[in-house]
Design a protein around this motif. Structure first.
Motif, PDB file in Angstrom:
ATOM      1  N   ASP A  32     -76.597  10.662 -34.822  1.00  0.00           N
ATOM      2  CA  ASP A  32     -75.175  10.851 -35.147  1.00  0.00           C
ATOM      3  C   ASP A  32     -74.275  10.160 -34.130  1.00  0.00           C
ATOM      4  O   ASP A  32     -73.243   9.576 -34.507  1.00  0.00           O
ATOM      5  CB  ASP A  32     -74.845  12.345 -35.200  1.00  0.00           C
ATOM      6  CG  ASP A  32     -75.538  13.059 -36.348  1.00  0.00           C
ATOM      7  OD1 ASP A  32     -75.836  12.401 -37.361  1.00  0.00           O
ATOM      8  OD2 ASP A  32     -75.793  14.275 -36.225  1.00  0.00           O
ATOM      9  N   VAL A  60     -74.276   6.481 -34.907  1.00  0.00           N
ATOM     10  CA  VAL A  60     -73.477   6.195 -36.108  1.00  0.00           C
ATOM     11  C   VAL A  60     -71.991   6.174 -35.775  1.00  0.00           C
ATOM     12  O   VAL A  60     -71.241   5.297 -36.226  1.00  0.00           O
ATOM     13  CB  VAL A  60     -73.782   7.233 -37.211  1.00  0.00           C
ATOM     14  CG1 VAL A  60     -72.773   7.121 -38.356  1.00  0.00           C
ATOM     15  CG2 VAL A  60     -75.189   7.037 -37.761  1.00  0.00           C
ATOM     16  N   LEU A  61     -71.542   7.126 -34.957  1.00  0.00           N
ATOM     17  CA  LEU A  61     -70.138   7.169 -34.554  1.00  0.00           C
ATOM     18  C   LEU A  61     -69.750   5.896 -33.794  1.00  0.00           C
ATOM     19  O   LEU A  61     -68.697   5.294 -34.055  1.00  0.00           O
ATOM     20  CB  LEU A  61     -69.872   8.395 -33.678  1.00  0.00           C
ATOM     21  CG  LEU A  61     -69.769   9.741 -34.389  1.00  0.00           C
ATOM     22  CD1 LEU A  61     -69.707  10.872 -33.369  1.00  0.00           C
ATOM     23  CD2 LEU A  61     -68.534   9.774 -35.289  1.00  0.00           C
ATOM     24  N   ALA A  86     -71.194   3.010 -33.954  1.00  0.00           N
ATOM     25  CA  ALA A  86     -71.330   1.823 -34.801  1.00  0.00           C
ATOM     26  C   ALA A  86     -70.055   1.530 -35.587  1.00  0.00           C
ATOM     27  O   ALA A  86     -69.765   0.366 -35.905  1.00  0.00           O
ATOM     28  CB  ALA A  86     -72.511   1.998 -35.750  1.00  0.00           C
ATOM     29  N   LYS A  87     -69.281   2.569 -35.888  1.00  0.00           N
ATOM     30  CA  LYS A  87     -68.077   2.384 -36.717  1.00  0.00           C
ATOM     31  C   LYS A  87     -67.056   1.456 -36.063  1.00  0.00           C
ATOM     32  O   LYS A  87     -66.345   0.729 -36.750  1.00  0.00           O
ATOM     33  CB  LYS A  87     -67.433   3.742 -36.994  1.00  0.00           C
ATOM     34  CG  LYS A  87     -68.263   4.641 -37.896  1.00  0.00           C
ATOM     35  CD  LYS A  87     -67.599   5.994 -38.108  1.00  0.00           C
ATOM     36  CE  LYS A  87     -68.432   6.884 -39.021  1.00  0.00           C
ATOM     37  NZ  LYS A  87     -67.808   8.222 -39.200  1.00  0.00           N
ATOM     38  N   ASP A  88     -66.980   1.474 -34.737  1.00  0.00           N
ATOM     39  CA  ASP A  88     -65.983   0.665 -34.034  1.00  0.00           C
ATOM     40  C   ASP A  88     -66.605  -0.478 -33.245  1.00  0.00           C
ATOM     41  O   ASP A  88     -65.944  -1.082 -32.387  1.00  0.00           O
ATOM     42  CB  ASP A  88     -65.164   1.553 -33.089  1.00  0.00           C
ATOM     43  CG  ASP A  88     -64.368   2.615 -33.837  1.00  0.00           C
ATOM     44  OD1 ASP A  88     -63.829   2.292 -34.913  1.00  0.00           O
ATOM     45  OD2 ASP A  88     -64.315   3.768 -33.365  1.00  0.00           O
ATOM     46  N   ARG A 127     -76.545  -1.542 -37.744  1.00  0.00           N
ATOM     47  CA  ARG A 127     -77.270  -0.714 -38.713  1.00  0.00           C
ATOM     48  C   ARG A 127     -78.071   0.319 -37.927  1.00  0.00           C
ATOM     49  O   ARG A 127     -78.899  -0.033 -37.094  1.00  0.00           O
ATOM     50  CB  ARG A 127     -78.196  -1.588 -39.555  1.00  0.00           C
ATOM     51  CG  ARG A 127     -77.463  -2.651 -40.375  1.00  0.00           C
ATOM     52  CD  ARG A 127     -76.872  -2.069 -41.656  1.00  0.00           C
ATOM     53  NE  ARG A 127     -77.927  -1.553 -42.519  1.00  0.00           N
ATOM     54  CZ  ARG A 127     -78.679  -2.329 -43.332  1.00  0.00           C
ATOM     55  NH1 ARG A 127     -78.494  -3.634 -43.365  1.00  0.00           N
ATOM     56  NH2 ARG A 127     -79.604  -1.787 -44.097  1.00  0.00           N
TER      57      ARG A 127
END
Length: 281
Positions: free
Chosen positions: A99, A102-103, A105-107, A113
């Motif tokens: 998690d 993933v957070l 990766a957004k910015d 991936r």
């Protein structure tokens, strides 16, 4: 990392340093908290120190990396010339590491991936290594992701622990299962199933449990080309003996690695852990 696709994993992959360096795999550390001291796995706490703390019954917990730590790793990859990142991590069922990735990766300044392998230890390490080899051969971001996911699907991890108490304390196995093991004085064999730690079999003695662990690994390996890893915590002789027997019994064995787990997995399994990862190529 100068190649087109960079590979990031976390410290629970337990990849040997020489392999990480050879394949330019970035490792983000998880944290072990002993008492009031927070220590990074792999650099600030050894398996031996962790085992001593557990034997003294000192409070031990673990925590995921922060999203910012992942964000820094992704920025470093971009600055080194990568056009994409495959970030490959331990099971989201047992840790918030996925998690956090993933957070971040957004910015990120490049496509990232994030792969939940639903594995840990070298079961995760083999997935990261597979993705790295595809990237080195000029594979695309999608191809590296697919390679990691395919390796994860075929990989299995089985392990023996002297007691279920550490897994119970960390919430990684149900209290009822742990109580059952203690009440019947059995030695548990566990496996990773769907990303979670599940009780596979109950065996009466440690020697019979280790023999059964060997049989399960041999059956799973079959006759095809396969990599195997043997992990332990404070049980090097057991691990070496098991690895030698597997070398003799697995006809398609490509490589076998023997290593002590780090502090994060060790905190939840306790001293005496013996694990086998079977990963078909």
């Amino acid at each position: 990392m100068s190649r087109h696709v960079a590979i990031v994993t976390d410290s629970t992959a337990y990849l040997p340093p020489r392999i990480r360096e050879r394949h330019a795999i970035t490792t983000v550390p998880l944290t072990v908290v002993i008492g009031d001291r927070a220590l990074e796995e792999g650099t600030e706490i050894s398996a031996q120190a962790l085992a001593e703390a557990l034997q003294k019954r000192r409070p031990v917990t673990t925590s995921r990396p922060s999203p910012e730590v992942f964000a820094e790793a992704y920025r470093d990859a971009a600055e080194a010339g990568a056009k994409g990142v495959v970030s490959i991590h331990l099971s989201a069922e047992v840790s918030g590491t996925y998690d956090a990735a993933v957070l971040a990766a957004k910015d990120a300044p490049l496509p990232v991936r994030v792969v939940d392998t639903r594995m840990m230890g070298m079961a995760l390490g083999f997935c990261a290594l597979e993705a790295a080899e595809v990237a080195e051969a000029g594979g695309s971001l999608d191809e590296a992701v697919a390679a990691a996911e395919k390796r994860a699907e075929g990989t299995r991890a089985y392990f023996y622990v002297d007691t279920l108490d550490y897994l119970r304390r960390g919430g990684r196995i149900g209290a009822a299962q742990a109580l059952l093991g203690s009440a019947l004085a059995v030695k548990p064999l566990l496996e990773l199933d769907g990303g979670r730690i599940e009780l596979r079999e109950k065996v009466r003695t440690a020697s019979k449990a280790i023999a059964r662990l060997e049989e399960i690994a041999v059956e799973r390996a079959g006759t095809g080309l396969v990599d195997i890893a043997v992990h332990h915590l404070s049980a090097p002789e057991r691990a070496a003996a098991l690895a030698e027997r597997l070398r003799e019994r697995v006809p398609g064995l490509a490589e076998v690695q023997v290593s002590e787990v780090g502090a994060v997995i060790g905190a939840h399994t306790g001293p005496g852990l013996l694990a086998v990862v079977v990963s078909p190529r």
